[in-house]
Scaffold this motif. Sequence first.
Motif, short mmCIF file in Angstrom:
data_model
loop_
_atom_site.label_atom_id
_atom_site.label_comp_id
_atom_site.label_asym_id
_atom_site.label_seq_id
_atom_site.Cartn_x
_atom_site.Cartn_y
_atom_site.Cartn_z
N ASP A 1 -1.77 12.17 -1.46
CA ASP A 1 -2.69 13.33 -1.53
C ASP A 1 -2.00 14.66 -1.32
OD1 ASP A 1 -2.01 12.53 0.96
OD2 ASP A 1 -4.00 12.78 1.87
N TRP B 1 7.32 12.51 1.31
CA TRP B 1 5.88 12.52 1.63
C TRP B 1 5.26 11.14 1.40
CZ3 TRP B 1 4.46 17.36 -1.81
CH2 TRP B 1 5.01 18.51 -1.24
N VAL B 2 5.84 10.43 0.42
CA VAL B 2 5.25 9.17 -0.02
C VAL B 2 5.92 8.02 0.70
CG1 VAL B 2 4.86 7.68 -2.01
CG2 VAL B 2 4.90 10.15 -2.31
N ASP B 3 5.15 7.02 1.07
CA ASP B 3 5.75 5.87 1.72
C ASP B 3 5.13 4.56 1.23
OD1 ASP B 3 7.75 4.91 3.30
OD2 ASP B 3 6.49 4.81 5.11
N PHE B 4 5.96 3.54 1.11
CA PHE B 4 5.48 2.18 0.87
C PHE B 4 6.61 1.23 1.26
CE2 PHE B 4 6.92 3.92 -3.24
CZ PHE B 4 7.86 3.00 -3.66
N VAL C 1 0.85 -1.21 0.00
CA VAL C 1 0.00 0.00 0.00
C VAL C 1 0.88 1.25 0.00
CG1 VAL C 1 -1.73 1.29 1.32
CG2 VAL C 1 -1.86 -1.20 1.17
N ILE C 2 0.48 2.24 -0.80
CA ILE C 2 1.24 3.50 -0.91
C ILE C 2 0.48 4.59 -0.15
CG2 ILE C 2 2.26 5.17 -2.50
CD1 ILE C 2 2.02 3.02 -4.71
N SER C 3 1.21 5.32 0.69
CA SER C 3 0.55 6.43 1.42
C SER C 3 1.19 7.76 1.05
CB SER C 3 0.68 6.20 2.93
OG SER C 3 2.04 6.25 3.28
N GLY C 4 0.50 8.84 1.30
CA GLY C 4 1.04 10.19 1.09
C GLY C 4 0.79 10.78 -0.28
N ARG D 1 -7.46 0.34 -2.69
CA ARG D 1 -6.27 1.10 -2.27
C ARG D 1 -5.23 1.09 -3.39
NH1 ARG D 1 -5.03 -2.32 3.08
NH2 ARG D 1 -4.92 -3.86 1.40
#
Length: 423
Positions: free
Chosen positions: A352, A404-407, A347-350, A373
Amino acid sequence: MKVLLVGGGGREHAILHAIHRSPRVDKIYVAPGNAGMADMAELVPIGVMEFDSLIAFAKEKEIDLTVCSQDDPLCAGIVDAFEAAGLKIFGTRKNAAIIEGSKAFSKGLMKKYGIPTAKYEVFTDPKEADAYLETQKMPIVLKADGLALGKGVLICQTLEEAKAGVKTIMEDKKFGNAGNELVIEEFMTGREVSALAFVDGTHYALMTSSQDHKRAGDGDTGLNTGGMGTFSPSPFFTEEIRKTCDKEIFQPTVDAMKKEGREFRGVLYFGLMLTEDGPKVVEYNTRFGDPETQVVLPRMKTDIIDVFEACMNGTLDKIHLEFADNAAVCVVLASQGYPVSYEKGFVISGLDKFDNKNYFCFHAGTKFDDQGRIVTNGGRVLGVTALGKNLKEARANAYKAAEWVDFANKYMRHDIGKAIDEA
Ligand code: AMP
Ligand code: GLY
């Protein structure tokens, strides 16, 4: 108007942004697209090589313009197929796409028309290739003739390595039929710059310059990849070098293709090496570069639809192609282990946090999982691009945004654009 974009990588995501900025466009479809594109376009589950299905879709939806900038469909004749069906498409016809599809063709073209490039010979017999290698200086470069996803090039330091390379390409057929013909060429040294141009068959309009980082590891170490990051403009591509290229490389190439009865329309990518003896062509591509496009198009001010149409109508000389007086840096976020083996599905977050004005997150290998997701789905996952008033600022911004992005298993190079410190 309604536009259909064919493809689904980071390059296509950057093209999608440019198309989306055009006030002339009401609706965009992307086939097959990727998870990051779903907010700007409707994704259509048709593969890039399924010409009949793409044509049927374009007819059904009354698409006004289709855009394709990927080597496999272009070399296989997607433009010819659409045109035969009476549909408008921006891209290069098959007989001109050969400039990327066959190294033997492109090297022959350059030799015939005196366009500067590395000296070379073409072989179909591995024994003759070995005999030729005995007479050459090392390092030396071996290139499988056809499309090999950028992987058909071996740089060999010793004669033994080079002979092993001949066997790998021509006998073991590691790159498939691309290895039926082998180009052996002189090793060049210098800085590599990418120059992309829109071409209408007769005229060309040069885009702003950029530089790619092809090796996997910091300090240009490790394996060759599809590109780990880019910056634009290149401070090494000076006005003086540009003028030399205009005279010795860019216009002569467009003219040569026309003389050969292979009028080039579309995007022509000049991979250049700035050698001590002047700029030379390393390779041509028949499309936007990836990830170069991710730093070039965010800086383009001209309406891309106007430019596409001018290329198709032969009126590119009437277009004033403009780029912002700023800079861009793109850091590729990859999966640990790329380009060899890596895991997917994290899953990739950040995602937005990007404003799509100064900070962009172009998706390359992502998809929606069954819970909706966005998850990793490739070696190169995202291209994080940031603008700045100069390269230094753009680079600081890009590395800030990359955090900003994390996975899980996120990997990136930490020296994208570092070369600019030497400029
Ligand atoms: P190509 O697919 O032809 O672009 O080659 C891939 C990469 O190999 C280029 O971007 C260069 O870094 C390198 N390369 C290709 N040809 C040469 C050459 N003649 N001399 C030095 N490096 C080369
Ligand atoms: N970045 C190199 C290419 O697009 O071929």
